[in-house]
Design a protein around this motif. Structure first.
Motif, mmCIF file in Angstrom:
data_model
loop_
_atom_site.group_PDB
_atom_site.id
_atom_site.type_symbol
_atom_site.label_atom_id
_atom_site.label_comp_id
_atom_site.label_asym_id
_atom_site.label_seq_id
_atom_site.Cartn_x
_atom_site.Cartn_y
_atom_site.Cartn_z
ATOM 1 N N GLU A 44 0.824 -1.127 0.083
ATOM 2 C CA GLU A 44 -0.165 0.005 0.193
ATOM 3 C C GLU A 44 0.894 1.189 0.205
ATOM 4 O O GLU A 44 2.086 1.000 0.521
ATOM 5 N N GLU A 46 2.516 4.392 1.332
ATOM 6 C CA GLU A 46 3.044 4.826 2.643
ATOM 7 C C GLU A 46 3.294 6.055 2.822
ATOM 8 O O GLU A 46 4.168 6.858 1.699
ATOM 9 N N PHE A 47 3.001 6.671 4.031
ATOM 10 C CA PHE A 47 3.350 8.179 4.189
ATOM 11 C C PHE A 47 4.999 8.296 4.525
ATOM 12 O O PHE A 47 5.559 7.070 5.081
ATOM 13 N N THR A 50 5.903 14.931 5.805
ATOM 14 C CA THR A 50 5.128 16.255 5.524
ATOM 15 C C THR A 50 5.649 17.573 6.081
ATOM 16 O O THR A 50 6.621 17.567 6.882
ATOM 17 N N THR A 107 -1.220 15.893 8.636
ATOM 18 C CA THR A 107 -1.917 14.468 8.414
ATOM 19 C C THR A 107 -0.915 13.565 7.759
ATOM 20 O O THR A 107 -0.240 14.029 6.731
ATOM 21 N N THR A 108 -1.134 12.319 8.008
ATOM 22 C CA THR A 108 -0.533 11.338 7.403
ATOM 23 C C THR A 108 -1.428 10.546 6.429
ATOM 24 O O THR A 108 -0.763 9.431 5.766
ATOM 25 N N ARG A 109 -2.590 10.708 6.470
ATOM 26 C CA ARG A 109 -3.538 9.990 5.491
ATOM 27 C C ARG A 109 -3.712 10.616 3.991
ATOM 28 O O ARG A 109 -3.714 11.614 3.888
ATOM 29 N N SER A 110 -3.242 9.507 3.066
ATOM 30 C CA SER A 110 -3.209 10.032 1.911
ATOM 31 C C SER A 110 -4.641 10.583 1.192
ATOM 32 O O SER A 110 -4.409 11.552 0.567
ATOM 33 N N TYR A 111 -5.640 10.044 1.749
ATOM 34 C CA TYR A 111 -6.997 10.630 1.300
ATOM 35 C C TYR A 111 -7.146 12.150 1.863
ATOM 36 O O TYR A 111 -8.318 12.776 1.148
ATOM 37 N N ASP A 112 -6.496 12.689 2.511
ATOM 38 C CA ASP A 112 -6.319 14.236 2.984
ATOM 39 C C ASP A 112 -5.662 15.046 1.948
ATOM 40 O O ASP A 112 -5.909 16.105 2.137
ATOM 41 N N TYR A 113 -5.094 14.436 0.922
ATOM 42 C CA TYR A 113 -4.101 15.406 0.022
ATOM 43 C C TYR A 113 -5.063 15.346 -1.215
ATOM 44 O O TYR A 113 -5.458 14.307 -1.814
#
Length: 126
Positions: A44, A46-47, A50, A107-113
């Motif tokens: 998947e 991965e962060f 940031t 945020t480390t969540r990909s869907y926030d970008y």
């Protein structure tokens, strides 16, 4: 809308260094938080890390902390990922990402970008 283009990937031996760049279009780059993610084959996304809109604050994944450094130049609309002491497990496609946010929360969540580059391949040989 922001368009992102990564560059700087390649093949490097373990222990070596690479510097990735992310060039952004648009006049509002300084209002975006930037991040780097990576995706290895069969895994998947991965962060990695940031940086906030001003460049004053950064946050890294534990697997890269102390080895990778994120920076940005708002005058040049660029973000960078300096990768040192590379390991074979760092092999992946690296993506830069952006979200319109000028607060202090990260945020480390990909869907926030909201915006993503096309990715650049980094291969670390043992």
């Amino acid at each position: 809308q922001v368009q992102l283009v990564e560059s700087g990937g390649g093949l490097v031996q373990a222990g070596g260094s690479l510097r990735l760049s992310c060039a952004a279009s648009g006049p509002t780059f300084s209002t975006y938080a930037m991040a780097w993610f990576r995706q290895a084959p069969g895994k998947e996304r991965e962060f990695v890390g940031t940086i906030n809109w001003s460049g004053a604050n950064t946050y890294y994944a534990g697997s890269v902390k102390g080895r990778f450094t994120i920076s940005r130049d708002n005058a040049k609309n660029t973000a960078s990922l300096q990768m040192d002491s590379l390991k074979p497990e760092d092999t992946a496609v690296y993506y830069c990402a952006a979200r319109a946010y000028i607060g202090s929360h990260y945020t480390t969540r990909s869907y926030d970008y909201n915006y993503w580059g096309q990715g650049t391949q980094v291969t670390v040989s043992s």
